[in-house]
Design an enzyme around this catalytic site. Structure first.
Site, PDB file in Angstrom:
ATOM      1  N   LYS A   1       0.800  -1.228   0.000  1.00  0.00           N
ATOM      2  CA  LYS A   1       0.000   0.000   0.000  1.00  0.00           C
ATOM      3  C   LYS A   1       0.830   1.275   0.000  1.00  0.00           C
ATOM      4  O   LYS A   1       0.436   2.267  -0.607  1.00  0.00           O
ATOM      5  CB  LYS A   1      -0.964  -0.012   1.175  1.00  0.00           C
ATOM      6  CG  LYS A   1      -1.954  -1.134   1.015  1.00  0.00           C
ATOM      7  CD  LYS A   1      -3.150  -0.929   1.851  1.00  0.00           C
ATOM      8  CE  LYS A   1      -4.198  -1.867   1.325  1.00  0.00           C
ATOM      9  NZ  LYS A   1      -5.514  -1.472   1.700  1.00  0.00           N
TER      10      LYS A   1
ATOM     11  N   LYS B   1      -2.781   2.587   9.001  1.00  0.00           N
ATOM     12  CA  LYS B   1      -3.038   1.507   8.045  1.00  0.00           C
ATOM     13  C   LYS B   1      -1.795   0.672   7.784  1.00  0.00           C
ATOM     14  O   LYS B   1      -0.692   1.203   7.689  1.00  0.00           O
ATOM     15  CB  LYS B   1      -3.547   2.084   6.720  1.00  0.00           C
ATOM     16  CG  LYS B   1      -4.899   2.770   6.861  1.00  0.00           C
ATOM     17  CD  LYS B   1      -5.316   3.488   5.588  1.00  0.00           C
ATOM     18  CE  LYS B   1      -5.894   2.540   4.555  1.00  0.00           C
ATOM     19  NZ  LYS B   1      -6.523   3.302   3.446  1.00  0.00           N
TER      20      LYS B   1
ATOM     21  N   GLY C   1      -9.456  -5.002   5.305  1.00  0.00           N
ATOM     22  CA  GLY C   1      -9.707  -4.151   6.464  1.00  0.00           C
ATOM     23  C   GLY C   1      -8.853  -4.497   7.679  1.00  0.00           C
ATOM     24  O   GLY C   1      -8.978  -3.861   8.723  1.00  0.00           O
TER      25      GLY C   1
ATOM     26  N   TYR D   1      -8.542  10.517   8.398  1.00  0.00           N
ATOM     27  CA  TYR D   1      -9.756   9.699   8.375  1.00  0.00           C
ATOM     28  C   TYR D   1     -10.893  10.524   7.779  1.00  0.00           C
ATOM     29  O   TYR D   1     -11.170  11.633   8.243  1.00  0.00           O
ATOM     30  CB  TYR D   1     -10.104   9.256   9.798  1.00  0.00           C
ATOM     31  CG  TYR D   1     -11.380   8.454   9.871  1.00  0.00           C
ATOM     32  CD1 TYR D   1     -11.408   7.127   9.446  1.00  0.00           C
ATOM     33  CD2 TYR D   1     -12.558   9.025  10.347  1.00  0.00           C
ATOM     34  CE1 TYR D   1     -12.578   6.387   9.504  1.00  0.00           C
ATOM     35  CE2 TYR D   1     -13.735   8.285  10.409  1.00  0.00           C
ATOM     36  CZ  TYR D   1     -13.738   6.971   9.981  1.00  0.00           C
ATOM     37  OH  TYR D   1     -14.896   6.249  10.030  1.00  0.00           O
TER      38      TYR D   1
ATOM     39  N   HIS E   1     -16.331  -3.818   5.640  1.00  0.00           N
ATOM     40  CA  HIS E   1     -15.459  -3.515   4.501  1.00  0.00           C
ATOM     41  C   HIS E   1     -15.668  -4.450   3.322  1.00  0.00           C
ATOM     42  O   HIS E   1     -14.869  -4.456   2.393  1.00  0.00           O
ATOM     43  CB  HIS E   1     -13.971  -3.509   4.901  1.00  0.00           C
ATOM     44  CG  HIS E   1     -13.653  -2.520   5.980  1.00  0.00           C
ATOM     45  ND1 HIS E   1     -13.938  -1.180   5.855  1.00  0.00           N
ATOM     46  CD2 HIS E   1     -13.093  -2.666   7.193  1.00  0.00           C
ATOM     47  CE1 HIS E   1     -13.568  -0.560   6.955  1.00  0.00           C
ATOM     48  NE2 HIS E   1     -13.063  -1.434   7.788  1.00  0.00           N
TER      49      HIS E   1
ATOM     50  N   GLU F   1      -6.697   2.305  -3.020  1.00  0.00           N
ATOM     51  CA  GLU F   1      -5.871   1.192  -3.496  1.00  0.00           C
ATOM     52  C   GLU F   1      -6.219   0.852  -4.933  1.00  0.00           C
ATOM     53  O   GLU F   1      -7.217   1.329  -5.468  1.00  0.00           O
ATOM     54  CB  GLU F   1      -6.035  -0.053  -2.608  1.00  0.00           C
ATOM     55  CG  GLU F   1      -7.407  -0.687  -2.649  1.00  0.00           C
ATOM     56  CD  GLU F   1      -7.447  -2.051  -1.934  1.00  0.00           C
ATOM     57  OE1 GLU F   1      -6.384  -2.665  -1.710  1.00  0.00           O
ATOM     58  OE2 GLU F   1      -8.552  -2.510  -1.614  1.00  0.00           O
TER      59      GLU F   1
ATOM     60  N   ARG G   1      -6.763  -6.847 -10.957  1.00  0.00           N
ATOM     61  CA  ARG G   1      -7.452  -8.074 -11.389  1.00  0.00           C
ATOM     62  C   ARG G   1      -8.884  -7.736 -11.759  1.00  0.00           C
ATOM     63  O   ARG G   1      -9.329  -6.607 -11.554  1.00  0.00           O
ATOM     64  CB  ARG G   1      -7.454  -9.073 -10.235  1.00  0.00           C
ATOM     65  CG  ARG G   1      -8.066  -8.433  -8.985  1.00  0.00           C
ATOM     66  CD  ARG G   1      -8.376  -9.397  -7.887  1.00  0.00           C
ATOM     67  NE  ARG G   1      -8.694  -8.705  -6.651  1.00  0.00           N
ATOM     68  CZ  ARG G   1      -9.884  -8.249  -6.320  1.00  0.00           C
ATOM     69  NH1 ARG G   1     -10.905  -8.385  -7.147  1.00  0.00           N
ATOM     70  NH2 ARG G   1     -10.085  -7.620  -5.171  1.00  0.00           N
TER      71      ARG G   1
ATOM     72  N   VAL H   1     -15.281  -8.756  -8.571  1.00  0.00           N
ATOM     73  CA  VAL H   1     -16.590  -9.414  -8.433  1.00  0.00           C
ATOM     74  C   VAL H   1     -17.668  -8.587  -9.141  1.00  0.00           C
ATOM     75  O   VAL H   1     -18.523  -9.122  -9.835  1.00  0.00           O
ATOM     76  CB  VAL H   1     -16.949  -9.563  -6.931  1.00  0.00           C
ATOM     77  CG1 VAL H   1     -18.342 -10.147  -6.752  1.00  0.00           C
ATOM     78  CG2 VAL H   1     -15.919 -10.397  -6.199  1.00  0.00           C
TER      79      VAL H   1
ATOM     80  N   ARG I   1     -24.908  -9.144  -4.253  1.00  0.00           N
ATOM     81  CA  ARG I   1     -24.134 -10.363  -3.998  1.00  0.00           C
ATOM     82  C   ARG I   1     -24.987 -11.310  -3.170  1.00  0.00           C
ATOM     83  O   ARG I   1     -25.309 -11.006  -2.016  1.00  0.00           O
ATOM     84  CB  ARG I   1     -22.859 -10.034  -3.227  1.00  0.00           C
ATOM     85  CG  ARG I   1     -21.913  -9.156  -3.999  1.00  0.00           C
ATOM     86  CD  ARG I   1     -20.565  -9.142  -3.325  1.00  0.00           C
ATOM     87  NE  ARG I   1     -19.694  -8.158  -3.945  1.00  0.00           N
ATOM     88  CZ  ARG I   1     -18.380  -8.111  -3.771  1.00  0.00           C
ATOM     89  NH1 ARG I   1     -17.805  -8.988  -2.979  1.00  0.00           N
ATOM     90  NH2 ARG I   1     -17.644  -7.194  -4.371  1.00  0.00           N
TER      91      ARG I   1
HETATM   92  P1  ADP Z   1      -8.238  -3.087   2.624  1.00  0.00           P
HETATM   93  O1  ADP Z   1      -7.274  -3.441   1.532  1.00  0.00           O
HETATM   94  O2  ADP Z   1      -7.825  -3.623   3.963  1.00  0.00           O
HETATM   95  O3  ADP Z   1      -9.653  -3.402   2.273  1.00  0.00           O
HETATM   96  P2  ADP Z   1      -8.547  -0.225   1.972  1.00  0.00           P
HETATM   97  O4  ADP Z   1      -7.451   0.766   1.989  1.00  0.00           O
HETATM   98  O5  ADP Z   1      -9.080  -0.646   0.654  1.00  0.00           O
HETATM   99  O6  ADP Z   1      -8.084  -1.497   2.843  1.00  0.00           O
HETATM  100  O7  ADP Z   1      -9.721   0.317   2.863  1.00  0.00           O
HETATM  101  C1  ADP Z   1     -10.832  -0.482   3.167  1.00  0.00           C
HETATM  102  C2  ADP Z   1     -11.957   0.368   3.659  1.00  0.00           C
HETATM  103  O8  ADP Z   1     -11.562   1.095   4.831  1.00  0.00           O
HETATM  104  C3  ADP Z   1     -12.416   1.435   2.680  1.00  0.00           C
HETATM  105  O9  ADP Z   1     -13.349   0.941   1.740  1.00  0.00           O
HETATM  106  C4  ADP Z   1     -13.037   2.424   3.646  1.00  0.00           C
HETATM  107  O10 ADP Z   1     -14.299   1.915   4.060  1.00  0.00           O
HETATM  108  C5  ADP Z   1     -12.129   2.397   4.839  1.00  0.00           C
HETATM  109  N1  ADP Z   1     -11.042   3.410   4.737  1.00  0.00           N
HETATM  110  C6  ADP Z   1      -9.793   3.240   4.218  1.00  0.00           C
HETATM  111  N2  ADP Z   1      -9.078   4.386   4.282  1.00  0.00           N
HETATM  112  C7  ADP Z   1      -9.878   5.314   4.859  1.00  0.00           C
HETATM  113  C8  ADP Z   1      -9.731   6.703   5.231  1.00  0.00           C
HETATM  114  N3  ADP Z   1      -8.581   7.382   5.013  1.00  0.00           N
HETATM  115  N4  ADP Z   1     -10.780   7.321   5.826  1.00  0.00           N
HETATM  116  C9  ADP Z   1     -11.935   6.660   6.071  1.00  0.00           C
HETATM  117  N5  ADP Z   1     -12.141   5.373   5.775  1.00  0.00           N
HETATM  118  C10 ADP Z   1     -11.139   4.689   5.182  1.00  0.00           C
END
Ligand code: ADP
Length: 447
Positions: free
Chosen positions: A116, A158, A165, A202, A235, A287, A291, A294, A337
């Site tokens: 990431k 993170k 998540g 956040y 998530h 992110e 690929r 779904v 889904r």
């Molecule tokens: P993962 O790969 O663990 O799923 P992501 O970075 O895609 O992690 O984040 C998953 C979810 O977490 C997002 O869809 C969102 O709901 C929440 N999230 C991630 N980053 C933030 C942020 N900066 N502020 C608020 N929510 C966040």
């Protein structure tokens, strides 16, 4: 073009890939665990190979067994579907070393986007807007405090190796910071064997909006619009739609062009999804998934483009034969889904399916591998089908979805169908006025 493709997956996505191959005149090889002998993807494929016992590390994740299956059957390429080995850079490299094509991007691109911190840095360099946060990894709690104090609370810690998540912790105020930082590192180390973490602002009420791209690795890339996947539980996406009810055509064209230009510059090849949080008119990269996803069918429904066929064409070395001007959006599509889960507790509900009746009619698509008499094994994901509905307008789509859900019968196991029926009487869903926290809040209220 390939003559024979091996599909390294199971369930609805294995069938989805099989259908694309068949329409391209490509022979298919299914692989399966001993638990999936009677699965529909095995029944419909031209050939099949058993690759191991039920637990996925011994079968669907077993790289030597899959490479052997290619060699035995003479498959020239592997489609990984989603999940399992689809974002495993080593798998892509190993196939390449065996002169077998991986239907996906290069191992290096998978590697960059799988980390990431690296992904965020790359996105910034390519001109993609990101969430404000630390400059890379944060090594100490003191450093974390400086970053968070400068940025202002709340902040999110993170994990660089994070997924699903996990390794993500919220610090609402300065008092929570140390604990959030320490737990995120410990959790990430335990789950991913890597404790690198970074900090992000956040966002309080964002939507999840993702842009679909298609690129040929030769410097050409197009975007196929966006999907709104804000309705999530833990998530995990539950309901996806295209286009997003929150964007207008100008916003779509702008973010789409940013993403397509970035992918062209990167030399990316295949399909990919760049995921954003969207709040107050601004996009923030979270992110990239390297690929097929779904929820890809909602994009197919509104563009008429078969994403899997395009993926296969590009992987066989053909240049993209679509320009951005060829891509147009028509109508609205929603995907639900359907999981074999209790619709209120979400407890998995594997077992024997006694009866199935699927909805049909104009604008209704079912991607599913189940049939009456099929036993859902307990070893894998609970997704047993996807109901995708198209309408000329979002309203028509919602009405058709209600009609289709009413026709869908699956007997013998619990499914999430009743959840979607309930959601269709919620004004927030009907009006498209939801953010990523809405569904959790709704479920907590109805407990
Ligand atoms: P993962 O790969 O663990 O799923 P992501 O970075 O895609 O992690 O984040 C998953 C979810 O977490 C997002 O869809 C969102 O709901 C929440 N999230 C991630 N980053 C933030 C942020 N900066 N502020 C608020 N929510 C966040």
């Amino acid at each position: 073009m390939f003559d024979k493709v091996l599909i390294a997956n199971r369930g609805e996505i294995a069938l989805r890939v099989l259908r694309a191959c068949r329409e391209l005149g490509i022979a298919t090889v299914a692989v399966h665990s001993t638990a999936d002998e009677n699965a529909m993807h095995v029944r419909l494929a031209d050939e099949s190979v058993c690759i191991g016992p039920p637990p996925s590390p011994h079968s669907y994740l077993n790289i030597p067994a899959i490479v052997s299956a290619c060699e035995i059957t003479g498959a020239e390429a592997v489609h990984p579907g989603y999940g399992f080995l689809s974002e495993n850079a080593r798998f892509a490299d190993i196939l390449h070393e065996h002169d077998i094509a991986f239907i996906g991007p290069s191992g290096d691109h998978i590697r960059i986007m799988g980390d990431k911190i690296q992904a965020k840095k790359t996105a910034m360099e390519l001109g993609i807007p990101v969430v404000p946060g630390s400059d890379g990894a944060v090594e100490t709690v003191e450093e974390a405090r400086t970053v968070a104090d400068d940025m202002g609370y709340p902040v999110l810690i993170k994990a660089s190796a994070g997924g699903g998540g996990r390794g993500m912790k919220l610090a609402e105020t300065a008092d929570d910071l140390e604990e959030a930082y320490t737990t995120a590192r410990t959790e990430s180390k335990a789950a991913f064997g890597d404790d690198a973490v970074y900090i992000e602002k956040y966002l309080g009420k964002p939507r999840h909006i993702e842009v679909q791209v298609l690129a040929d690795g030769k410097g050409h890339a197009v975007h196929l619009g966006e999907r709104d996947c804000s309705l999530q539980r833990r998530h995990q996406k539950v309901w996806e739609e295209a286009l997003s009810p929150a964007l207008n055509a100008d916003q779509r064209a702008k973010i789409g062009a940013t993403v397509a230009d970035a992918m062209a510059k990167l030399g990316y090849s295949g399909v990919g999804t760049v995921e954003f949080l969207y709040e107050n008119g601004e996009f923030y990269f979270i992110e990239m998934n390297t690929r097929l996803q779904v929820e890809h069918p909602v994009t197919e429904m509104i563009t008429g483009i078969d994403l899997v066929q395009e993926q296969i064409r590009v992987a066989s070395g053909l240049p993209l034969n679509i320009t951005q001007e060829d891509v147009s959006f028509s109508g609205h599509a929603i995907e639900c889904r359907i999981n074999a889960e209790h619709p209120e507790t979400f407890a998995p509900s594997p077992g024997r399916i006694e009866a199935v009746h699927v909805p049909g009619g104009l604008g209704v698509r079912i991607d599913s591998g189940i049939y009456a008499g099929y036993t859902i094994p307990p070893y894998y994901d609970s997704l047993i089908g996807k109901l995708i509905v198209f309408g000329k307008t979002r309203n028509e789509c919602l009405m058709r979805l209600r009609r289709a859900l009413g026709e869908y019968v699956i007997e013998g196991v619990s499914t999430t169908i009743p959840l979607f029926q309930r959601l269709l009487s919620e004004p927030a869903v009907m009006d498209g006025q939801y953010d990523i926290h809405w569904l959790e809040g709704y479920l907590a209220k109805s407990d």
